[in-house]
Design an enzyme around this catalytic site. Structure first.
Site, short mmCIF file in Angstrom:
data_model
loop_
_atom_site.label_atom_id
_atom_site.label_comp_id
_atom_site.label_asym_id
_atom_site.label_seq_id
_atom_site.Cartn_x
_atom_site.Cartn_y
_atom_site.Cartn_z
N SER A 29 -22.51 85.86 -56.78
CA SER A 29 -22.12 85.30 -55.48
C SER A 29 -20.73 85.76 -55.06
O SER A 29 -20.25 85.39 -53.99
CB SER A 29 -22.16 83.77 -55.54
OG SER A 29 -21.35 83.28 -56.59
N ASN A 116 -19.78 73.82 -62.15
CA ASN A 116 -20.57 72.96 -61.27
C ASN A 116 -19.70 71.98 -60.48
O ASN A 116 -19.88 71.81 -59.28
CB ASN A 116 -21.64 72.21 -62.07
CG ASN A 116 -22.63 73.16 -62.71
OD1 ASN A 116 -22.59 74.37 -62.44
ND2 ASN A 116 -23.49 72.64 -63.57
N HIS A 162 -34.03 67.74 -12.60
CA HIS A 162 -35.10 68.76 -12.56
C HIS A 162 -34.59 70.07 -11.95
O HIS A 162 -35.36 70.82 -11.38
CB HIS A 162 -36.32 68.26 -11.78
CG HIS A 162 -36.77 66.88 -12.17
ND1 HIS A 162 -37.73 66.64 -13.12
CD2 HIS A 162 -36.34 65.66 -11.76
CE1 HIS A 162 -37.89 65.33 -13.26
NE2 HIS A 162 -37.05 64.72 -12.45
N SER A 283 -21.79 96.37 -16.34
CA SER A 283 -23.00 97.05 -16.77
C SER A 283 -22.73 98.55 -16.79
O SER A 283 -21.99 99.06 -15.95
CB SER A 283 -24.13 96.74 -15.78
OG SER A 283 -25.11 97.76 -15.82
N LYS A 289 -22.18 94.97 -11.25
CA LYS A 289 -22.40 93.82 -12.11
C LYS A 289 -21.13 93.26 -12.74
O LYS A 289 -20.27 93.99 -13.17
CB LYS A 289 -23.37 94.17 -13.25
CG LYS A 289 -24.78 94.45 -12.81
CD LYS A 289 -25.52 93.22 -12.31
CE LYS A 289 -25.77 92.21 -13.38
NZ LYS A 289 -27.04 92.36 -14.05
N ASN A 291 -21.04 90.38 -15.62
CA ASN A 291 -21.92 89.51 -16.40
C ASN A 291 -21.14 88.44 -17.18
O ASN A 291 -20.10 88.74 -17.75
CB ASN A 291 -22.74 90.35 -17.37
CG ASN A 291 -23.63 91.34 -16.66
OD1 ASN A 291 -24.15 91.05 -15.57
ND2 ASN A 291 -23.79 92.52 -17.24
N GLU A 296 -23.16 83.52 -22.27
CA GLU A 296 -24.48 83.98 -22.74
C GLU A 296 -24.50 84.10 -24.26
O GLU A 296 -25.44 83.70 -24.93
CB GLU A 296 -24.82 85.34 -22.14
CG GLU A 296 -25.15 85.31 -20.67
CD GLU A 296 -25.34 86.72 -20.15
OE1 GLU A 296 -26.48 87.20 -20.15
OE2 GLU A 296 -24.35 87.37 -19.77
N TYR A 323 -27.20 69.95 -61.02
CA TYR A 323 -26.94 71.25 -60.42
C TYR A 323 -28.10 72.21 -60.69
O TYR A 323 -28.65 72.25 -61.78
CB TYR A 323 -25.64 71.86 -60.97
CG TYR A 323 -25.40 73.26 -60.43
CD1 TYR A 323 -24.71 73.44 -59.24
CD2 TYR A 323 -25.91 74.39 -61.08
CE1 TYR A 323 -24.52 74.71 -58.71
CE2 TYR A 323 -25.73 75.66 -60.55
CZ TYR A 323 -25.04 75.81 -59.37
OH TYR A 323 -24.86 77.06 -58.86
N GLN A 328 -26.19 77.85 -55.03
CA GLN A 328 -25.34 78.99 -54.67
C GLN A 328 -25.63 79.47 -53.25
O GLN A 328 -24.79 80.08 -52.61
CB GLN A 328 -25.57 80.11 -55.68
CG GLN A 328 -24.71 81.33 -55.48
CD GLN A 328 -24.72 82.21 -56.72
OE1 GLN A 328 -24.18 81.82 -57.76
NE2 GLN A 328 -25.32 83.37 -56.63
N LYS A 331 -23.49 78.53 -49.54
CA LYS A 331 -22.23 79.01 -48.97
C LYS A 331 -22.38 79.80 -47.68
O LYS A 331 -21.67 79.56 -46.70
CB LYS A 331 -21.47 79.83 -50.00
CG LYS A 331 -20.83 78.91 -51.00
CD LYS A 331 -20.51 79.59 -52.30
CE LYS A 331 -20.62 78.61 -53.43
NZ LYS A 331 -22.01 78.21 -53.75
N1 ARG Z 1 -21.67 80.61 -58.22
C1 ARG Z 1 -22.14 79.31 -58.50
C2 ARG Z 1 -22.49 78.59 -57.20
O1 ARG Z 1 -22.12 79.06 -56.20
C3 ARG Z 1 -21.11 78.51 -59.23
C4 ARG Z 1 -21.68 77.48 -60.12
C5 ARG Z 1 -22.47 78.11 -61.15
N2 ARG Z 1 -22.87 77.18 -62.18
C6 ARG Z 1 -23.79 77.51 -63.08
N3 ARG Z 1 -24.06 76.63 -63.98
N4 ARG Z 1 -24.38 78.67 -63.08
O2 ARG Z 1 -23.15 77.59 -57.18
#
Ligand code: ARG
Length: 465
Positions: A29, A116, A162, A283, A289, A291, A296, A323, A328, A331
């Site tokens: 990640s 975690n 309306h 445009s 134009k 725009n 938009e 967990y 992951q 994010k």
């Molecule tokens: N990269 C992991 C996440 O975003 C961090 C936690 C990972 N924990 C694990 N036990 N593999 O969630």
């Protein structure tokens, strides 16, 4: 265990073969969670301070760790930090670098915690900061709306239902409708922030830790309202992020409606407003134009924010406690939502104060659709006619207007009187657009005086924070 690139895994002890190269890249990640680095380091610093506070680390060890983390932060901010996929995520990249920099003491930082609780803490620190920035941007947009509403308190435009002309309203009143929506949006985020601002650290992997940690101490260092109350929940809960995405979706839904009106109003068919050239583009083929790209695009970007909410809900819906690696995936939808929302709000906050109302066109449009028909009915009711009868009488007058292409206010008194002898020559006072809006002079009504009162109230409200 050393992997194919020769990098030692921080968890490699029990493994007898290196991670498959594709699996390594697939499960990493760090490509996106490096964005959390500043928060990750801040969390680690507080954790190290707490460990020293309870005697698990010596003061010297703590100081070595703090100095090392400081130096790493400087490297990251200078863009002088090599993020390694082999080290999976932001947490292990920072920790491995700390061990490189300060030696064995660095290996003690991870005492009494897990990635975690660490990652849950990082996202919360990140979101807390972003919510503050987003709410400040909402305030800036609200300020712009209040200023514009004050300027346009008397400007008359057609109000629509309306998308058909319904009754005249003041443009200031219409602008203040958006102020109200944004006020709810601001409050929703402020409320969401309370649940973001709870500290998971100490939950460790899932069950807590056997070290004599002081969670209140860490929470205070990090500015959290309080430590969380259940270690399993702490590492698995992402409600706060879903809530954020939901609040963000509502904001985008509002901005999208706002956008739609701006797009309509800048069209030649409405021609109610002008947007500054710097918020529009031309445009490549049609030289005439101009725009309304910004509205938009904001309308278009709403889709990805809604998508982020659905991703997050789906991500969480089947996960057993506690967990799971699924988490992951939380994010990117959160990051993308933050970026999209900040960009959209910024564009609107910059643009709104420069909206130019074409008052004559608005006024002319309000005269076209028999928008004072309800006023005539109300007038008849005041003369003792029952509302349903008044409705019928006005309907006939409107039919005459359609036939002869005239507004009610353009008819002769005698013409109007053929439909009801309750009509006197004072009727023209209510048939004007000015008379119609001024008559709606109650809390929440469209009268110019009400608009000015709400602007004043709005300014006081947002001055409080
Ligand atoms: N990269 C992991 C996440 O975003 C961090 C936690 C990972 N924990 C694990 N036990 N593999 O969630």
């Amino acid at each position: 265990m050393t992997d194919e690139t020769g990098q030692d895994k921080l968890w490699g002890g029990r493994f007898s073969e290196p991670t498959d190269a594709f699996v390594e890249a697939f499960t990493a990640s760090v490509g996106f969670d490096q964005r959390l680095a500043r928060h990750d380091i801040r969390g680690s610093m507080a954790h190290a301070r707490m460990l020293a506070h309870v005697g698990v680390l010596t003061e010297d060890e703590r100081d070595a760790i703090l100095d090392g983390l400081d130096a790493i932060l400087v490297d990251i901010e200078r863009d002088d930090f090599a993020w390694l996929t082999e080290l999976e995520d932001v947490h292990m990249n920072v920790e491995a670098r700390l061990i490189d920099k300060i030696g064995d003491t660095g290996k003690k930082l991870h005492t009494g915690r897990s990635r975690n609780d660490q990652v849950a803490t990082d996202i919360r620190l990140f979101l807390r900061e972003e919510i503050d920035i987003i709410n400040a941007e909402i305030r800036r947009l609200q300020h712009g709306l209040l200023d514009l509403a004050e300027r346009e308190a008397d400007a008359i435009m057609p109000g629509f239902t309306h998308l058909q002309v319904a009754q005249p309203v003041t443009f200031g009143h219409h602008l203040l409708a958006w102020f109200e929506m944004l006020q709810r949006d601001w409050e929703r985020l402020a409320d969401c922030r309370k649940r973001v601002n709870v500290m998971p650290l100490g939950a460790a992997a899932l069950a807590g830790t056997s070290y004599p940690i002081d969670r209140d101490y860490t929470a205070e260092l990090l500015g959290f309202e309080r430590p969380s109350r259940n270690s399993l929940d702490s590492v698995s809960d992402r409600d706060f992020a879903i809530e954020f995405n939901a609040a963000a979706s509502l904001i985008m839904m509002h901005l999208s409606r706002f956008s739609e009106e701006l797009v309509l109003w800048t069209s030649a068919q409405f021609d109610f407003i002008d947007l500054p050239d710097r918020f529009c583009t031309g445009s490549s083929i049609m030289p005439q134009k101009k725009n309304p790209d910004v509205p938009e695009l904001v309308r278009g970007k709403t889709g990805r924010v809604f998508g982020g909410l659905i991703s997050m809900l789906t991500l969480m819906k089947s996960q057993p406690l506690a967990y799971n690696k699924d988490n992951q995936e939380d994010k990117e939808p959160v990051f993308d939502t933050v970026d999209t929302l900040r960009g959209s709000l910024r564009a609107f906050a910059d643009m709104v104060p420069h909206i130019e109302a074409k008052r004559d066109n608005m006024f002319a449009a309000a005269r076209q659709g028999f928008s004072t028909a309800t006023d005539l009915a109300d007038y008849l009711v005041r003369q003792g006619v029952a509302f349903r009868d008044a409705h019928e009488i006005v309907g006939k007058a409107v039919a005459l207007g359609v036939e002869t292409d005239r507004d009610l206010s353009e008819m002769e008194l005698a013409e109007l009187q053929q439909f009801s002898d309750a009509i006197g020559d004072d009727v023209f006072e209510v048939l004007t657009l000015e008379g119609s809006v001024a008559a709606r002079d109650h809390l929440g009504g469209t009268a110019p005086d009400q608009v000015r009162a709400r602007v004043k109230e709005g300014r006081e409200l947002i001055a409080k924070d």
